[in-house]
Scaffold this motif. Sequence first.
Motif, PDB file in Angstrom:
ATOM      1  N   GLN A 288       0.830  -1.196   0.000  1.00 13.23           N
ATOM      2  CA  GLN A 288       0.000   0.000   0.000  1.00 13.23           C
ATOM      3  C   GLN A 288       0.874   1.259   0.000  1.00 13.23           C
ATOM      4  O   GLN A 288       1.986   1.250   0.548  1.00 13.23           O
TER       5      GLN A 288
ATOM      6  N   TYR B 125      -5.612   2.133   6.787  1.00 15.78           N
ATOM      7  CA  TYR B 125      -5.670   0.803   7.401  1.00 15.78           C
ATOM      8  C   TYR B 125      -5.269   0.886   8.874  1.00 15.78           C
ATOM      9  O   TYR B 125      -5.898   0.278   9.751  1.00 15.78           O
TER      10      TYR B 125
ATOM     11  N   ASP C 210      -6.620  -9.082  10.620  1.00 16.79           N
ATOM     12  CA  ASP C 210      -6.809  -8.411   9.333  1.00 16.79           C
ATOM     13  C   ASP C 210      -8.275  -8.396   8.906  1.00 16.79           C
ATOM     14  O   ASP C 210      -8.769  -7.381   8.403  1.00 16.79           O
ATOM     15  N   ASP C 211      -8.995  -9.489   9.117  1.00 15.16           N
ATOM     16  CA  ASP C 211     -10.401  -9.547   8.712  1.00 15.16           C
ATOM     17  C   ASP C 211     -11.227  -8.495   9.454  1.00 15.16           C
ATOM     18  O   ASP C 211     -12.119  -7.862   8.863  1.00 15.16           O
TER      19      ASP C 211
ATOM     20  N   ARG D  68     -10.447  -5.029   7.969  1.00 10.57           N
ATOM     21  CA  ARG D  68     -11.061  -4.832   6.648  1.00 10.57           C
ATOM     22  C   ARG D  68     -12.578  -4.686   6.752  1.00 10.57           C
ATOM     23  O   ARG D  68     -13.190  -3.974   5.947  1.00 10.57           O
TER      24      ARG D  68
ATOM     25  N   LEU E  65     -13.135  -0.963   7.610  1.00 13.93           N
ATOM     26  CA  LEU E  65     -12.610   0.046   6.678  1.00 13.93           C
ATOM     27  C   LEU E  65     -13.702   0.873   5.983  1.00 13.93           C
ATOM     28  O   LEU E  65     -13.524   2.083   5.786  1.00 13.93           O
TER      29      LEU E  65
END
Length: 308
Positions: free
Chosen positions: A262, A270, A291-292, A295, A298
């Motif tokens: 990124q 993030y 991470d899930d 996201r 987000l």
Amino acid sequence: MSVTVVGSVNEDVLIAVDRLPGRGETVVGRSSTRAPGGKGANQAAAAGLLGPGVHMVGRVGEDPAGDRQLAALAGSRVNVSRVHRTPGLPTGTATIPVEEASGENLIVVVPGANDALTPADADVEPVHRADVLLLQLEVPVETVLAAAGAAGGTVVLTPAPPRSLPRELLDRVDVLVPNEHELVQLAGAAPAERTPAELAGLARGLGVRAVVVTLGSRGALVVPSDGGPVLLQEPPAVGVVDTTGAGDCFTGALAQGLAGGQDLRGAVRYAVAAAALSTTGAGARGGLPGDDEVRAVLPRVPPAAEVA
């Protein structure tokens, strides 16, 4: 992708209080809890839970606290093969009173084995080949400088606890991540309320390639290296329980974002989501997200706003 952290490993002692004490004041705590900590280890744990390839370089004592901290890092998917046992010194500790209503805190650190981390400890393969190297100032500055010089990837430095930094170190830093108070001290400015534009001016005066200023509940200020627009990235709204370690979660998430390809703007977006989620649990690591989870939140992160 890989992230290596060279830094401190501590055991935190969290003390719940109705309100934080003032200078010279005694308050009575409601409870006391031991938890894993250290700015370096916190950043490594945050990065490890968010993605693969995270290595920790540090020192602990030959004591039960060291056992607990190595186990906690390994449980966060961090490779601890470069965390050395240190005879004759205890594992570092941090005492942290936490105000129950607001989640605000104070932190007092006793470095212990962290002070024994040497430049030779940092001149190792995980530092050489890391896509992103994370550094802080809870270990000797000469070791931080050696790590930055040995790095083959992007160097990210959290200048905490704040101190005067050699120009040689700042010249090796790709992204500096201070909070507002650390930025003011590094710039040699007087404490005062400042607008985001004024903070950006201080950041550009440091002569570092890029600066990301963490602003707590207000999010983060992105001051890019290319002279592009300064951006204020606000976080998503969450139910705050404890802000301890939110800045370290931010930096660990920023590193994973950058290591994953990124750009700085996307990595900061993030990171503010991850840091916000981290405040929903107690202690420096009690709310660290995967991470899930990041996201999923987000879409609730506001668009970054240009700072005039």
